[in-house]
Structures are given as C-alpha cells and as structure tokens.
Design a protein around this motif. Structure first.
Motif, PDB file in Angstrom:
ATOM      1  N   HIS A 127       0.697  -1.264  -0.083  1.00 44.79           N
ATOM      2  CA  HIS A 127      -0.099   0.131   0.021  1.00 44.79           C
ATOM      3  C   HIS A 127       0.845   1.288   0.049  1.00 44.79           C
TER       4      HIS A 127
ATOM      5  N   ASN B 200      -8.841  -1.543   0.453  1.00 45.56           N
ATOM      6  CA  ASN B 200      -7.360  -1.521   0.562  1.00 45.56           C
ATOM      7  C   ASN B 200      -6.737  -1.459  -0.653  1.00 45.56           C
ATOM      8  N   ALA B 204      -4.885   1.692  -4.098  1.00 45.38           N
ATOM      9  CA  ALA B 204      -3.404   2.011  -4.589  1.00 45.38           C
ATOM     10  C   ALA B 204      -3.444   2.199  -6.383  1.00 45.38           C
TER      11      ALA B 204
END
Lengths: 157, 426
Positions: A127, B200, B204
């Motif tokens: 991430h 999550n 990105a």
C-alpha cells in the motif's frame, strides 16, 4: 571478491528507484546489486477453488494457464527493466535480475539464500500509504523479516 | 417401487460423493453413477429413465449451445478484448478497472450465462490484472460474484433458471416484472460490497503500461456480432415462447460458422467444446432428483414452501433465504432441480409466480455467500490449508458474507414489495 557486500532488491511495481534512493546512502559503495521479482502464484488457488464450486468445471484449460503465465512474465520484464535502469543510472555494480514464481515471501528468502545475499531490500507494504500500526508491514515483508537468511531493510513507501 | 429409505440413501450418498469428490472422482461420474443406481434399485425402468431424459432434451440442447458458443467466443478473443477495453478505460484507477470488469461480467452473464463468466472470463481478468502488476483477487472475485448476481437478468442467464422454468413455467413478462428490479438491486449491492471489501487493494493507483495485449481483431469482431445477435434472439425467443435450447444451438452454429469464415474451420475443436461432462452431470442429477421425487422425499420441502406461500408475499424473503442456504449446501444445479421438483408438486391452488421468482433469486445469488458456491469447496479449501497451502476458507466466507448478505436481503425485500404490488393489482 568474497568480501563484497551482496544486496538483493525485491521489486514489484516501478519501485526500484525509490528503494535505491533510500538504501543507497546507507550502504558500502563496493556493493554488488541484484533485483528479484516474484510472480505471485497464490492467486491461482482462487481460480482453482472457484472452478471446484461449478458443476463439471474441471481444471483450468492449458491456454488459460499459458495466458496467465505470459501476463505475469510480461509484468516481470517491465519491472526488472525498470530496476536495471535504476542500477545503470546510479552506476552500480550489478547482476542480471531474476524472476521467480511462487509464494513471494518464501521465494524472496530462497533467492537470498541462493545468491548468498548479505542484505535484502524491500518495501514494507504494497500500500502506498499504510496506516501506522500492525498492518503497516505487509504479509510478505513480515514473512521475509521472520525467515530471511540475512538482515532485511524495510522501506516505508 | 423400492423403499423410500433405499432411494434416500442412493440420493444422499450420490450427492455427498458429488460434493466431497474423494480420490478425484469427478462430480459428473458421481451424479451419473447415482442415476444408474436409481435404475438398478428399480426406481426407474430403463425405458422410463430414457423418457425422463428425453423430456429434458431442450435443457441439454441449451447446455450444448451455450458451451460451444462461449468457447468459440473465448477462442476468438472476445473476452480478451473486453478485458482490454475495461483496462483501457480504467486509466490507472483500480476502482474504475473493477467497475469496467463488473460491467463486462454483467453483459457476458446475461447473454452467455454464468458459467461463461465464471469459467472463461475469470482467467482472462486474472491475466489482465497480472499484466498490470495488480493483485488479481478483487477481479477474480468480481467476475465470480457477478456470474451469480447477474444470473436472473434474463431466463438464459443461468441454466438453473431453465431447469426451474421447465417444471414451473413463467412467461418472459412475468419473469421480468418480478426479477428485473431485484436483479438490478442485487447487482448494485454487489458492486458496492466489492468496492468496500477490497478498498485497501483498490486504493493504490497503478502505472498504466501501454498494453501489448489483444485489441479487437476481425475474428473477435465477428464473434461480437454473433453474441450480440444471440442476445437479441434470446429475448425475442423467450418473449414468444420458443424453446431456448434450440435457439442456443442455432446461435452456437452461427457463431461457429462466423468464426470459421474468419479464422478457418476446426470441426474437432467444436466437438471438444461441447461440455460433455456437464451433460453427464445434468443427466445423472435429473435421474437422481426425479427418483427422489417419485419416492416423495421432497414432501417436507413441498410442505415448507406451501406453508411459506400461505403466509402471503411476506413469506418470500424466507423462501429466498432458505433456497440460498440450500444452494450453498448442495450446489446450485442440484438445488435448482430439487426446488423445481418441489414447486411443481405444490397443490394446484397455490399461485406459483412469486415463489418461482424467490427460488430463482435464492438459488442463483445464494452461492455467493461462500463466494465460490458451496460448502464442499470450503471443506476442500480447509484440506488444502492443512497441506500447507496459503488459502483461507474464512477469507472467502468473509468476502462472500459481507457482499452477499446485503445483496440477498435487498433483492428479497424488493421481491416482497413487487410480490405485494402484483397481488394487489390482480
């Protein structure tokens, strides 16, 4: 040169430049660098499990397996080329990067053992901005920290 | 006629074998073996068994047509082109990529049915995500879950619908009136659920590499024309009541001929594209379920559905939930057949339209509760984990539950409202 420091850099996105920018000032200039990229084979289990739930589905046909492998290798070559470029740009002593297929944590540790690496460099998490706390270190990084044959340098993104 | 106990043992034993698959016994062999055993113990004479299968010839034709049509489209690169389009419109955003694949999966499921999406589109989505260096899991789950959630847009969107409608017919207007709104709501809830569960991963951004992947070729374009035509003819055929199996086979022939004109003729491939093992599975299941029906094994289920219908349209959500659980316990094709059998043996006075719609929602959407369609797969995953492979059955249940419970609940509530409106309108 047996005393040379061998540094294995684990690359997954276009991350090589970023990893080097952090790691380079910290290590000996005589180091020998190498990049490793692991094609994550775990996802294939999802496809297998999915097919098992469908009547008379059978295993994944060969042409689909071939397409999936080709896609993984295509990405790997892009990533390793970026790493190569980052090494060249900084004039580092380097070896040709390697692609491995399997579970990333396990493969990174094996790659380090195979090459007798003295240091592993990798991102702490996939991430881009992980929240502070236990999840800021991803599964792969945690596995590597636990099982690596050498010291590990985790880079926060 | 043998004892109901004997029939029950054959039925339950075959179903258990089919789900657990010890020593790699394929599921079709378990079903077909059980069907033959039903003949051996005397539930069917050979003549009756053959007649039972012949009565379902349209369903078999449907499976053949669907299998050949989707395999031909796959080989022509139509799914690759669709994934390519989704990746091109995403422009570096994983959320848009997921949305694009969601739309592609919905259209493929509506026209070529759930198996085309789950079996053929999913590996393509996997490869597309891998090429971009993304974790493929959100995209694999998207295809897998849309395959089920889009399964009741049209009668042809899931063979389970045909198996049910063969026993308890429902015209296209009645089907659409009851199921289009729950379908859209279930799809919307599934999309929101997927975006949330994988937030999550999807947060990105990724580097948009110029793809060397396939664009629309003349071959995939021919296939696209065929598939769009097939979709239109399906709707027309369902509206005027043509047998859909024959339409599917005709569509498959058209697709194969179009493909042969562009890329050359491969008759052996077409023979291999016929889903032979699936035909075996369906034949075996028809004999198993038909045998159990003759021995009145489904009487408790018929009673339960009858009781549900007595409650009025407020009982519909309970029926949806019950069918969803059954689909996870014994897989969707066996549940569809069992439910169809139970619905067709209801007392003649019971109005079946809403019950059929509730059954279709439960049987089609229910398998998403475990993400991958059955308890048996969960057990298999647990076994894999014991052998040291890194998969978590709990992960599947978590994703399946979070995405599907709201989708099921909303679809059931919408059907409840529609059921109420329709019965007031009468």
């Amino acid at each position: 040169m047996a005393s040379e420091v061998r540094i294995l850099v684990c690359v997954d996105g276009g991350s090589a430049g970023q990893l080097l920018a952090t790691a380079l000032p910290l290590v000996a200039s005589s180091a020998r660098w190498k990049a490793v990229h692991v094609i994550d084979a775990r996802g294939r289990l999802d496809l297998g499990a999915l097919r098992r739930g469908i009547g008379a589905a059978g295993p994944l046909p060969p042409h689909a397996v071939a397409a999936i492998e080709a896609a993984g290798r295509e990405h790997a070559s892009v990533v390793l080329a970026a790493a190569e470029a980052a090494f060249v740009e900084r004039g580092l002593l380097r070896e040709t990067g390697v692609v491995r297929i399997g579970e990333p944590g396990r493969e990174i540790c094996l790659a380090a053992t195979d090459w007798s690496a003295d240091l592993l460099v990798l991102r702490a998490s996939r991430h881009s901005r992980p929240e502070p706390g236990p999840r800021s270190v991803g599964h792969t990084a945690r596995f590597v920290v636990d099982h690596a044959p050498c010291p590990v340098l985790l880079i926060r993104s | 006629m043998p004892e109901p106990l004997t029939v029950g043992v054959v039925f339950a034993g075959s179903l258990a074998l089919l789900l657990v698959r010890p020593r790699r016994v394929p599921d079709w062999a378990a079903a077909l073996g059980g069907g033959l055993l039903m003949i051996l113990v005397g539930v069917w004479t050979l003549d009756q068994a053959l007649r039972q299968l012949a009565e379902s010839s349209d369903v078999f034709l449907f499976f053949v047509g669907l299998g050949v049509a989707s395999a031909t489209a796959d080989r022509a690169g139509l799914f690759d082109a669709a994934a390519h389009l989704a990746a091109a419109t995403a422009r570096g955003s994983q959320r848009r990529l997921l949305g694009g694949l969601f739309a592609v999966s919905t259209v493929v499921t509506a026209v070529l049915s759930n198996d085309a999406t789950a079996l053929l589109l999913t590996p393509v989505a996997f490869a597309a995500a891998s090429r971009l260096g993304l974790n493929p899991r959100p995209y694999v789950f998207t295809c897998a879950m849309v395959a089920n959630a889009a399964s009741f847009l049209l009668p042809v969107s899931n063979p389970a619908n045909l198996l049910i409608l063969a026993r308890v017919p429902l015209g296209l207007t009645a089907f659409t009136a009851r199921l289009i709104a729950p379908s859209l709501v279930a799809l919307g809830a599934t999309l929101v659920g997927l975006l949330w569960v994988f937030r999550n991963d999807l947060g990105a951004p990724y580097e948009d590499v110029p793809s060397s992947g396939p664009a629309l070729t003349s071959r995939s374009r021919a296939s696209l024309v065929g598939v769009v035509g097939l979709g239109a003819v399906y709707v027309l055929a369902a509206a005027i009541g043509w047998p859909l199996g024959r339409v599917a086979v005709t569509g498959a022939v058209v697709l194969v001929v179009l493909d042969a004109l562009v890329a050359g003729w491969e008759p052996l491939r077409v023979v291999r594209d016929v889903p032979w093992s699936l035909l075996g599975l369906v034949a075996g299941l028809l004999l198993l379920v038909g045998g159990a029906e003759q021995a009145s094994l489904f009487a408790p289920l018929v009673g339960a559905i009858d009781a549900t219908s007595a409650v009025g349209y407020a009982g519909l959500p309970a029926l949806v939930a019950g069918m969803a659980l059954m689909a996870n316990l014994i897989n969707n094709l066996p549940s569809a057949m069992v439910a169809a059998s139970a619905l067709s043996t209801l007392p003649a006075t019971v109005e079946r339209g809403n019950l059929v719609a509730a059954t279709i929602i439960g049987v089609n959407l229910g398998p998403n509760l475990t993400t991958i369609g059955s308890l048996a797969t969960m057990l298999w995953l647990v076994l894999l984990r014991r052998r040291g492979l890194q998969v978590s059955a709990l992960d599947y249940v978590r994703v399946g539950g979070l995405v599907t419970v709201p989708a099921l609940a909303l679809a059931a509530v919408v059907l409840w409202v529609i059921g109420g409106l329709l019965s007031h309108g009468q």
